[in-house]
Structures are given as structure tokens and as C-alpha cells.
Design a protein around this motif. Structure first.
Motif, PDB file in Angstrom:
ATOM      1  N   GLU A 151       0.602  14.528   2.150  1.00 25.31           N
ATOM      2  CA  GLU A 151      -0.765  15.005   3.161  1.00 25.31           C
ATOM      3  C   GLU A 151      -0.444  15.825   4.090  1.00 25.31           C
ATOM      4  O   GLU A 151      -1.757  16.462   4.194  1.00 25.31           O
ATOM      5  CB  GLU A 151      -1.435  13.829   3.809  1.00 25.31           C
ATOM      6  N   ASP A 163       0.431   4.266  -0.407  1.00 25.74           N
ATOM      7  CA  ASP A 163      -0.441   5.532  -0.042  1.00 25.74           C
ATOM      8  C   ASP A 163      -0.005   5.629   1.323  1.00 25.74           C
ATOM      9  O   ASP A 163      -0.251   6.896   1.842  1.00 25.74           O
ATOM     10  CB  ASP A 163      -2.164   5.373   0.064  1.00 25.74           C
ATOM     11  N   LEU A 164       0.740   4.898   2.802  1.00 24.87           N
ATOM     12  CA  LEU A 164       1.269   4.409   4.048  1.00 24.87           C
ATOM     13  C   LEU A 164       2.595   4.911   3.329  1.00 24.87           C
ATOM     14  O   LEU A 164       3.330   5.179   4.506  1.00 24.87           O
ATOM     15  CB  LEU A 164       0.664   3.401   3.781  1.00 24.87           C
ATOM     16  N   HIS A 165       3.647   4.988   2.101  1.00 25.24           N
ATOM     17  CA  HIS A 165       4.636   5.470   2.112  1.00 25.24           C
ATOM     18  C   HIS A 165       5.092   6.844   2.776  1.00 25.24           C
ATOM     19  O   HIS A 165       4.273   7.297   2.062  1.00 25.24           O
ATOM     20  CB  HIS A 165       5.113   5.565   1.209  1.00 25.24           C
ATOM     21  N   THR A 220       5.960   0.815   4.862  1.00 22.74           N
ATOM     22  CA  THR A 220       5.569   1.852   5.448  1.00 22.74           C
ATOM     23  C   THR A 220       5.934   2.334   7.327  1.00 22.74           C
ATOM     24  O   THR A 220       5.919   3.673   7.620  1.00 22.74           O
ATOM     25  CB  THR A 220       3.854   1.974   5.596  1.00 22.74           C
ATOM     26  N   SER A 221       6.720   1.235   8.113  1.00 17.20           N
ATOM     27  CA  SER A 221       7.240   2.024   9.241  1.00 17.20           C
ATOM     28  C   SER A 221       8.506   2.754   9.591  1.00 17.20           C
ATOM     29  O   SER A 221       8.674   2.736   8.478  1.00 17.20           O
ATOM     30  CB  SER A 221       7.485   0.855  10.329  1.00 17.20           C
ATOM     31  N   ASN A 255       0.631  -1.428  -0.275  1.00 21.43           N
ATOM     32  CA  ASN A 255      -0.181  -0.584  -0.037  1.00 21.43           C
ATOM     33  C   ASN A 255       0.840   1.200   0.214  1.00 21.43           C
ATOM     34  O   ASN A 255       1.216   1.777   0.797  1.00 21.43           O
ATOM     35  CB  ASN A 255      -1.094   0.507   1.291  1.00 21.43           C
ATOM     36  N   VAL A 306       3.399   9.955   2.985  1.00 25.95           N
ATOM     37  CA  VAL A 306       2.262  11.104   3.470  1.00 25.95           C
ATOM     38  C   VAL A 306       2.579  12.150   3.696  1.00 25.95           C
ATOM     39  O   VAL A 306       2.351  13.266   3.908  1.00 25.95           O
ATOM     40  CB  VAL A 306       2.405   9.779   5.168  1.00 25.95           C
TER      41      VAL A 306
END
Length: 414
Positions: A244, A235-237, A413-414, A233, A241
Motif C-alpha cells: 500500500e 491485510d494489516l500485516h 500486526t504491531s 487480519n 501494508v
């Protein structure tokens, strides 16, 4: 022929020394990564910039400066109660309700975007450091291959000399092997220089000076892991982010703009000392004057704020387009990395098969020496193939791990 037998045994032993031994490289690399995250100067500077952005939240949490004024009447005005000597004033402007909190939210949004920048730089540092680490590994393994080929070439020279002495070969074979040895020595020297340059760059990324050799794994092996793109996903990279967070900062900037377009209130106090009259004694003779004041600052000409609102709308649209463009690039990078990694695995398997076939051919060729004949031209050709296949294998392994780094960078994504 006893010496020739010993030489053949040595050659076969060297040829068999290239078997793969699996070893997990992560503990060695992880140590360097932790050092880099702690000591890298660019990353440290980025963290300081984030701390500065956090301090700005405190900077905006204040009222405008309090104004103090002192005036002295050169020509003293006379009033019924006495002459006015001086004038003292104090004034405090107060932003419209919610203005200060809007500023804090805006600076906090900027700090959040800056924090995401730090996170992205940490991940890119890990990516760059790990890539350099695997290049060091590849250069080190190539030097091992060249050194092994040099040892074999020296042994082949001895075979050629023996063959010349017994009339089984001409001196041309010895000269060709000497040329081959010169080329290998040149290649080894170039690899040494490249290794030194990469090592310096590696320690610069960590943020320290060191002459110690980089601790590398003995051998890297390839697994059969295939990455499922459907599980990623993007979008969580953090790189997405960040957009956003930047979008939120523009939203807060617009909220602040609306607050700043509202009137500002002001409260103040004037104090005028009055001198008593000596010629008469009226009521309130010499009574000082105290005058509270209230003021309002109204932005009648508010074209500036309307312009800022239009700019903020355009910034939001620009950020949405930039985010879409960046997401497309990340998707392309991920797809290429997954497929390139699989290609590297396939190529590595092919090179391993070629190495085995070349080793078998070399063994057959060397065994023919026992029968009294050997074609040194064929020997040089096979040796060249061995070198090329082993170098290709090392590059494919490095490529496999390099593409794995990119996949991990994009999928984590962490």
C-alpha cells in the motif's frame, strides 16, 4: 548381588530424571531479541537507508540553480549614449505551482515504504533469532539425552560383565554394549559441533562476538492453545501494508509527473554598463542598461511524460498483483503453521507416552536380572527406542515452538 542392586537403583534413578518442569522461556529470549534489535548490522544499515530517504525530502525542497552570466564585448558596440563594455546577467527558473510540494510528497511516500521495510526486517530478525534459539535448545537437550544414555550404557556394561562372570551371558553382550557406547559418543561429538555452529550464528544475528554459553530454559512445555484463523487480519500485516505504501508512492510519482509536464517560469535581469561619449553629450549619455526578463519553458514535445504516466499505471497494476500473490502466500504459511503446530503437539504427546512405555519395559527387563536372567539384546533394543523417542520428543517440541513463531509473525500486526 549387592553391587547389582546398587546398579539397578542408579539406573532407575536416571530413568526417572526426565520429568518435565515448566518454565517460561520468554524473559531469556526477550533479552537476546532486544540486543539484536539494537546491534544487528543489517538492521542498522536498513535504518540508515531510511534516514537517507528522509533526508531526500530536504534535498528536493529547493529551486533550480540560479544562473549567473558575465560577458565582455571584444568589439565594443557603439550606441547613441555610448559604447557597451560588458554584459552581466542573472536568471532563476521557477517550477510550476505545486511542483516542489509534489516532489516532497513523492519522497515522503518513498520514505514511508522504506520505514515499512525496516519494520519487516525487525520482525524477520526476531523470527530468525528465535528459531536459532530453539534449535540451540533442541541440540542442548539432545546432548543431555545422549549423555544420559552413555551413563546408562556404562552401567549396562557393568551388568553384562557381572553376567559374564557368573555365566549368565556371553562376552558378545559386552562387545555390543561397547559398540553402542562408541556410537553414542560419536553422536554426542556431532551434536557438540552443531551446537557450536548454531551458537556462532546466534551471536552473529545479535551483532556481537561472545564465547559465553547461550542462556536456555530448563524445559519447554506445550500448551493446549489453538489459533483461530478467523481472528487474523493479514491485510494489516506489514508485508502487505508495504504494498500500500509503494502504491501510494506511485500515485505521488504520477502527480509529480503531471507537475513536471507543466511549463516552467523564469525571471532574470541583464545589466550592461555603458561608457560615456566624449565627442558629444546626448541625453542619457553613459546611462547603463538594465533589462528585466521573463521566460517560459514549455514542454511541447511531451511524449516523455505520457510514457511515464503509462509506466505508472502499469506499476500500480503490478503492485496489486504482487500484493495478491503475497497475501495468498501468507495465508498458506499461516494455515500450514497452525496445522503443523497441532501435529507437533499430537506427536509430542505420543512420544511422551512411548517414553513412559519404554521406561516401564526397561524397568521390567532390569528387574528380571534379580531373578538371574537378562536378555541384553532386548536391553539394547529398548535403549535404542528410548533414545529415538526422546530425540523425537525434543524435535516435536522445537517444531511446536518454531510453528508458533511463524503464527506470531503472521498474526501480529504491531
Amino acid at each position: 548381588m549387592r553391587d547389582a542392586g546398587n546398579i539397578l537403583a542408579l539406573i532407575l534413578m536416571v530413568l526417572g530424571a526426565s520429568s518435565l518442569v515448566a518454565q517460561d522461556p520468554s524473559p531469556l529470549l526477550q533479552t537476546y531479541i532486544l540486543q539484536a534489535l539494537e546491534q544487528n548490522p543489517e538492521l542498522a544499515s536498513s535504518r540508515l537507508q531510511h534516514e537517507i530517504s528522509l533526508e531526500k525530502s530536504e534535498e528536493v525542497n529547493v529551486l533550480p540553480n540560479t544562473e549567473f552570466g558575465v560577458g565582455y564585448f571584444v568589439s565594443e558596440p557603439e550606441t547613441r549614449t555610448g559604447a557597451q563594455r560588458a554584459r552581466f546577467s542573472v536568471k532563476q527558473m521557477i517550477p510550476w505551482f505545486g511542483n516542489i510540494s509534489a516532489r516532497q510528497e513523492y519522497t515522503s511516500a518513498l520514505a514511508d515504504a522504506q520505514a515499512m521495510d525496516v519494520h519487516i526486517k525487525e520482525r524477520k530478525l526476531i523470527l530468525e533469532l528465535s528459531g536459532t534459539y530453539y534449535r540451540l535448545y533442541a541440540l542442548h537437550k539432545k546432548m543431555e539425552v545422549v549423555s544420559r544414555q552413555l551413563s546408562l550404557t556404562e552401567t549396562y556394561k557393568q551388568l553384562a560383565l557381572n553376567a559374564v562372570e557368573t555365566g549368565k551371558s556371553s562376552a558378545v553382550a559386552v562387545f555390543k554394549l561397547q559398540i553402542r557406547e562408541n556410537e553414542l559418543e560419536n553422536q554426542r561429538d556431532r551434536l557438540e559441533e552443531q551446537l557450536l555452529a548454531e551458537k556462532e550464528g546466534f551471536y552473529n544475528l545479535i551483532g556481537t562476538e561472545s564465547s559465553a554459553p547461550v542462556q536456555l530454559p530448563d524445559t519447554l512445555t506445550l500448551d493446549e492453545f489453538t489459533h483461530d484463523l478467523a481472528e487474523v487480519n493479514l491485510d494489516l500485516h506489514p508485508e502487505l501494508v508495504k504494498f500500500e505504501e509503494m502504491y501510494e508512492s506511485v500515485m505521488q510519482a504520477e502527480a509529480l509527473n503531471r507537475k513536471e509536464a507543466a511549463p516552467n517560469l523564469g525571471i532574470g535581469l541583464d545589466y550592461i554598463p555603458v561608457e560615456k561619449r566624449s565627442d558629444m553629450n546626448p541625453v542619457d549619455n553613459g546611462k547603463d542598461i538594465i533589462m528585466p526578463m521573463v521566460s517560459v519553458s514549455i514542454p511541447i514535445f511531451n511524449k516523455k511524460y505520457r510514457s511515464v504516466s503509462r509506466q505508472n499505471e502499469m506499476r500500480k497494476e503490478s503492485l496489486e498483483l504482487d500484493r495478491l500473490e503475497r497475501k495468498n502466500r501468507l495465508e498458506t504459511m499461516l494455515s500450514k503453521a497452525v496445522h503443523s503446530r497441532e501435529v507437533a503437539r499430537i506427536n509430542a504427546a505420543t512420544q511422551q507416552e512411548n517414553i513412559l512405555e519404554a521406561d516401564n519395559a526397561m524397568r521390567i527387563l532390569l528387574r528380571s536380572y534379580e531373578t538371574g536372567t537378562i536378555d541384553f539384546n532386548d536391553l539394547l533394543d529398548i535403549q535404542e527406542m528410548q533414545l529415538r523417542f526422546e530425540m523425537n520428543l525434543i524435535e516435536e517440541v522445537r517444531s511446536y515452538y518454531n510453528e508458533s513463531l511463524i503464527i506470531n509473525y503472521l498474526s501480529s500486526t504491531s
